[in-house]
Design an enzyme around this catalytic site. Sequence first.
Site, PDB file in Angstrom:
ATOM      1  N   ASP A  53       7.943   5.928   3.301  1.00 37.14           N
ATOM      2  CA  ASP A  53       8.405   5.931   4.701  1.00 37.14           C
ATOM      3  C   ASP A  53       7.314   5.458   5.659  1.00 37.14           C
ATOM      4  O   ASP A  53       7.284   5.857   6.826  1.00 37.14           O
ATOM      5  CB  ASP A  53       8.882   7.331   5.121  1.00 37.14           C
ATOM      6  CG  ASP A  53       9.922   7.896   4.169  1.00 37.14           C
ATOM      7  OD1 ASP A  53      10.906   7.193   3.908  1.00 37.14           O
ATOM      8  OD2 ASP A  53       9.730   9.024   3.683  1.00 37.14           O
ATOM      9  N   LYS A  65       7.276   0.114   5.436  1.00 35.25           N
ATOM     10  CA  LYS A  65       7.120  -1.057   4.568  1.00 35.25           C
ATOM     11  C   LYS A  65       8.143  -2.144   4.882  1.00 35.25           C
ATOM     12  O   LYS A  65       7.871  -3.324   4.725  1.00 35.25           O
ATOM     13  CB  LYS A  65       7.269  -0.649   3.090  1.00 35.25           C
ATOM     14  CG  LYS A  65       6.125   0.169   2.546  1.00 35.25           C
ATOM     15  CD  LYS A  65       6.216   0.326   1.034  1.00 35.25           C
ATOM     16  CE  LYS A  65       7.404   1.123   0.581  1.00 35.25           C
ATOM     17  NZ  LYS A  65       7.371   2.531   1.006  1.00 35.25           N
ATOM     18  N   GLY A  92      14.182   3.430   0.758  1.00 36.38           N
ATOM     19  CA  GLY A  92      14.850   2.972   1.969  1.00 36.38           C
ATOM     20  C   GLY A  92      13.997   2.031   2.782  1.00 36.38           C
ATOM     21  O   GLY A  92      12.850   2.343   3.107  1.00 36.38           O
ATOM     22  N   HIS A  93      14.518   0.852   3.092  1.00 41.13           N
ATOM     23  CA  HIS A  93      13.829  -0.101   3.956  1.00 41.13           C
ATOM     24  C   HIS A  93      14.750  -0.466   5.106  1.00 41.13           C
ATOM     25  O   HIS A  93      15.903  -0.864   4.886  1.00 41.13           O
ATOM     26  CB  HIS A  93      13.467  -1.380   3.181  1.00 41.13           C
ATOM     27  CG  HIS A  93      12.361  -1.201   2.202  1.00 41.13           C
ATOM     28  ND1 HIS A  93      12.087  -2.122   1.214  1.00 41.13           N
ATOM     29  CD2 HIS A  93      11.454  -0.218   2.046  1.00 41.13           C
ATOM     30  CE1 HIS A  93      11.053  -1.695   0.493  1.00 41.13           C
ATOM     31  NE2 HIS A  93      10.659  -0.545   0.986  1.00 41.13           N
ATOM     32  N   GLN A 116       8.820   3.833  -2.563  1.00 45.05           N
ATOM     33  CA  GLN A 116       8.156   5.132  -2.384  1.00 45.05           C
ATOM     34  C   GLN A 116       6.686   4.940  -1.960  1.00 45.05           C
ATOM     35  O   GLN A 116       6.377   4.015  -1.233  1.00 45.05           O
ATOM     36  CB  GLN A 116       8.267   5.987  -3.655  1.00 45.05           C
ATOM     37  CG  GLN A 116       9.664   6.485  -3.948  1.00 45.05           C
ATOM     38  CD  GLN A 116      10.485   5.526  -4.780  1.00 45.05           C
ATOM     39  OE1 GLN A 116      10.020   4.956  -5.749  1.00 45.05           O
ATOM     40  NE2 GLN A 116      11.730   5.352  -4.415  1.00 45.05           N
TER      41      GLN A 116
END
Length: 429
Positions: free
Chosen positions: A13, A16, A40-41, A223
């Site tokens: 988080d 990225k 998640g991006h 991650q």
Amino acid sequence: MANVTVIGAQWGDEGKGKIVDWLASRADAVVRFQGGHNAGHTLVVGDTTYKLSLLPSGIVTGTLSIIGNGVVLDPWHLKSEIEKLEGQGVSITTENFAIADNCPLILPIHRDLDGLRETAAGAGKIGTTGRGIGPAYEDKVGRRAIRVCDLAHLDALDSQLDRLCAHHDALRAGFGQPPFDRAALIAELAEIAPFVLQYAQPVWKRLKKVRKAGARILFEGAQGVLLDVDHGTYPFVTSSNTVSGTAASGSGLGPASTGFVLGIVKAYTTRVGSGPFPTELEDDTGQRLGERGHEFGTVTGRKRRCGWFDAVLVRQSCAISGVTGIALTKLDVLDGFETVRICTGYRLGGKILDYFPSHAADQANVEPIYEDMEGWSGTTAGARSWADLPANAIKYIQRVQELIETPVALVSTSPERDDTILVRDPFVD
């Protein structure tokens, strides 16, 4: 020109998505090399926001995007994510997207087991996303996995299903659940197989060709290093290796191909889920960081825990993952604080530590040692050069890179792609 490997140097988080999107626009190929759809991006391109959890970030710009063999693939989620992006006008074809044919699949049986374990764990929950990633990796190393290439041979799966169900049915019985429905699984796989197989290929061959042509390859991690199954805050970790070295094994290219290692580092610290967090702030300051930083997980929507920057953890992550330079993100969240704090060491049982210990009990009991710095009243949001930054913000950045013993390659000052201060271009040797 160099290849670039991007990793998170904290607990994930770190922002990225924006950095990878910016780099992907200049790359010839983008490769996801580990994790699953638990990553998640969020990408903001112009007026459009894209939320990705499995597809490589390069897909939104039409860059060749590859899911490497180190990823565990949920085929149904893949189809859903592709359809959602196509609905936003993104073109995804066999020309710009490929999946390693030796990728292990995440199956409904894995999601079931993930949920059953977390429910039974009570206060001892790991804090997984419940999407089956851990059980899928377990079956991979246990040699029970069904892989993408198996979708072309569903009539020859009996022996693999025997091994898979013998393992899972025993576990399910322990949770009071009936045996898994093999026939239903085969039917579901037969339905999804044509969609997945159109993209499947030995991607190591394609990447070898790309590299031979002198093209730029961007390796995209998921991650963060502190969630690495070996080097993270075990057992509160993910189920794969998240360090930069995994780019080689998770893509099918050798270690010499990984190039410049860019560690993404948030200007403060956050964590989703359970586990130790030495600088966590459970007060108004932590609340303020969370609100200003919009700290909610892209995949889960869970509120992130927030705290001051931990230079000990980031220095350790950079050393373990061979980070060449960092991208410091979300500096603007610290705007307006009278004082900003940096953790420079820990106290544990009367001793001073300059590293994060391996044992879970020690990790939970360390007390942070802080260095206080004067904050800044001006804004850093949208800054694109050092001249745009308040003097104390520059001092903070300089102190961070001194403490983590790794230079700053770029600074991100908003979710917008162009709001970036470039110190060193990772794609240039």
